[in-house]
Design an enzyme around this catalytic site. Structure first.
Site, PDB file in Angstrom:
ATOM      1  N   PRO A 150       0.524  -1.147   0.256  1.00 21.58           N
ATOM      2  CA  PRO A 150      -0.334  -0.172   0.069  1.00 21.58           C
ATOM      3  C   PRO A 150       0.711   1.239   0.126  1.00 21.58           C
ATOM      4  CG  PRO A 150       0.357  -1.125   2.396  1.00 21.58           C
ATOM      5  CD  PRO A 150       0.727  -2.192   1.539  1.00 21.58           C
ATOM      6  N   CYS A 151       0.740   2.398  -1.176  1.00 22.78           N
ATOM      7  CA  CYS A 151       1.224   2.996  -0.920  1.00 22.78           C
ATOM      8  C   CYS A 151       0.812   4.301  -1.185  1.00 22.78           C
ATOM      9  CB  CYS A 151       2.461   3.167  -1.692  1.00 22.78           C
ATOM     10  SG  CYS A 151       4.039   1.907  -1.638  1.00 22.78           S
TER      11      CYS A 151
END
Length: 420
Positions: A81-82
């Site tokens: 997750p970015c």
């Protein structure tokens, strides 16, 4: 035939894993922090799970849980997750180096596990913004770290990247994501050609896009389920006045409804409705009360419907409340797209072709797609909004365009619906 082994990081609800499973892989270990995601995994599969923050999980722990040694895993998969690299993060931060954001450490942790386990191949999925031109520091970091790993360990990971739209591969949903794939021995990887396209753009050998009707036509909901999916909130009664496949723009001075809103002043997904004859718009993970896509009958989508649009296996159960399920499913990779890429990895990088039809594919409806739902009149409670509304003035000149120090960040406040 013995299944290939996969180490899964940031597993979530298992979207990637189900696709790899369909292509002949088994998840040897899954690393996931979220308790409800872990519950979902355990409801459906018997994969060994490490429930912990990846920052505190060592490579030795991962290999031990997977019962594998260094270099034995066939593939490492995951979608770190970015948030700093999402489109919203892109516009909000302007030219700020997003690698400095602590949330970007997920990339480094994926690479740390890659370096320690040395799988035969890896697949990393991420937001499209990771590779935006001029703001691709995340992608450049991946390439730099792979070069360092290769020099230090004698590997030859050469990354191949592409932004894919899930609808182009048989998923009944328009969803663009970036993929990075590489093999330990330096083998080349060619991303597959699009197997599906809009009717007007079909080429030889392609099939038409899968539509929301193709995906949802066989799902039957009880009266109790339908009642629970009734839309609530300030804009609930306005949704029936918007045609299938449209959003709030219908009710602007450039649409065909009432002039209730300013052109391009809202998010694209505001009052967004599915059309039976088109793929779904991207499923949101944490939508607001007026954030679509909504069902063409002006209600929320059921959990089963969302899972089908994400091409999860039909028997999958999702733990938690409706909002919990929406978050888990909305964050997932469509499993059919994962199956397509897993098949190509198996064939091109691991020398094993996958035989037979794709297990997670959705069939085209044989009967004609029903006509669109009738459009209701705008309720009187909203007519007070009629009037002249300013359109969005353009990139860099909207409500949020000016930063606190008075400068204008590049790309700030881009009209929302440019990125549906």
């Amino acid at each position: 035939m013995k299944k290939f082994t996969a180490i899964s990081l940031y597993t979530g609800a298992g979207g990637l894993d189900y696709g790899f499973e369909a292509a002949g892989f088994r998840t040897a270990v899954a690393v996931e922090l979220d308790e409800l995601c872990v519950q979902t995994i355990q409801l459906n599969r018997r994969w060994p799970v490490i429930q912990s923050d990846i920052n505190s999980v060592s490579v030795d722990q991962i290999l031990e849980k997977a019962k594998l040694k260094v270099s034995e895993p066939d593939v490492l998969i995951g979608g770190p997750p970015c948030q700093p690299f999402s489109k919203s993060g892109f516009w909000a931060t302007g030219s700020t180096k997003r690698l400095d954001d602590p949330r970007a450490s997920t990339l480094e942790n994926f690479l740390r596990v890659l370096e320690g386990t040395k799988p035969r191949a890896f697949l990393m999925e991420n937001v499209e913004g990771l590779g935006f031109k001029g703001k691709d520091e995340g992608l450049q970091h991946i390439r730099k770290r792979l070069d360092e790993i290769n020099v230090q360990h004698g590997t030859n990971y050469v990354p191949f990247t592409a932004v894919l739209n899930a609808a182009d591969f048989g998923v009944p949903q328009l969803r663009r994501r970036l993929f990075v794939i590489a093999a330990r021995d330096g083998s080349s990887f060619v991303f597959p050609d699009e197997s599906h396209a809009p009717l007007a753009e079909l080429r030889a050998g392609q099939r038409r896009y899968l539509t929301a009707w193709d995906a949802l036509r066989s799902i039957r909901l009880s009266k109790a389920e339908l009642a629970s999916l009734k839309l609530r909130g300030k804009w609930a009664n306005l949704l029936p006045s918007i045609p299938e496949g449209q959003n709030y723009l219908w009710h602007t001075d450039r649409g065909e409804g009432e002039p209730l809103f300013g052109w391009r002043r809202r998010y694209w997904s505001f009052l967004l409705k599915l059309a039976k004859n088109a793929p779904s718009w991207t499923i949101q993970a944490q939508p607001g009360p007026a954030t679509g896509p909504f069902h063409w009958t002006s209600r929320l989508l059921s959990v089963r419907e969302i899972a089908r649009l994400q091409t999860f296996p039909k028997d999958i159960q999702i733990a938690g409340s409706y909002a919990d399920a929406q978050r888990q499913l909305g964050n997932a990779v469509p499993s059919l797209l994962a199956e397509v890429l897993a098949g190509e990895i198996s064939f091109q990088l691991l020398n094993r072709p996958v035989k037979g039809a794709r297990k997670l594919a959705i069939s085209l409806a044989r009967a004609p797609i029903p006509a669109p739902e009738k459009v209701a009149r705008v309720p009187a409670e909203y007519l007070m909004l009629r009037g002249d509304h300013e359109a969005h003035p353009g990139t860099g000149r909207g409500y949020r365009a000016t930063s606190r120090d008075g400068s204008t960040p590049v790309g700030a406040d881009e009209p929302f619906e440019l990125s549906p």
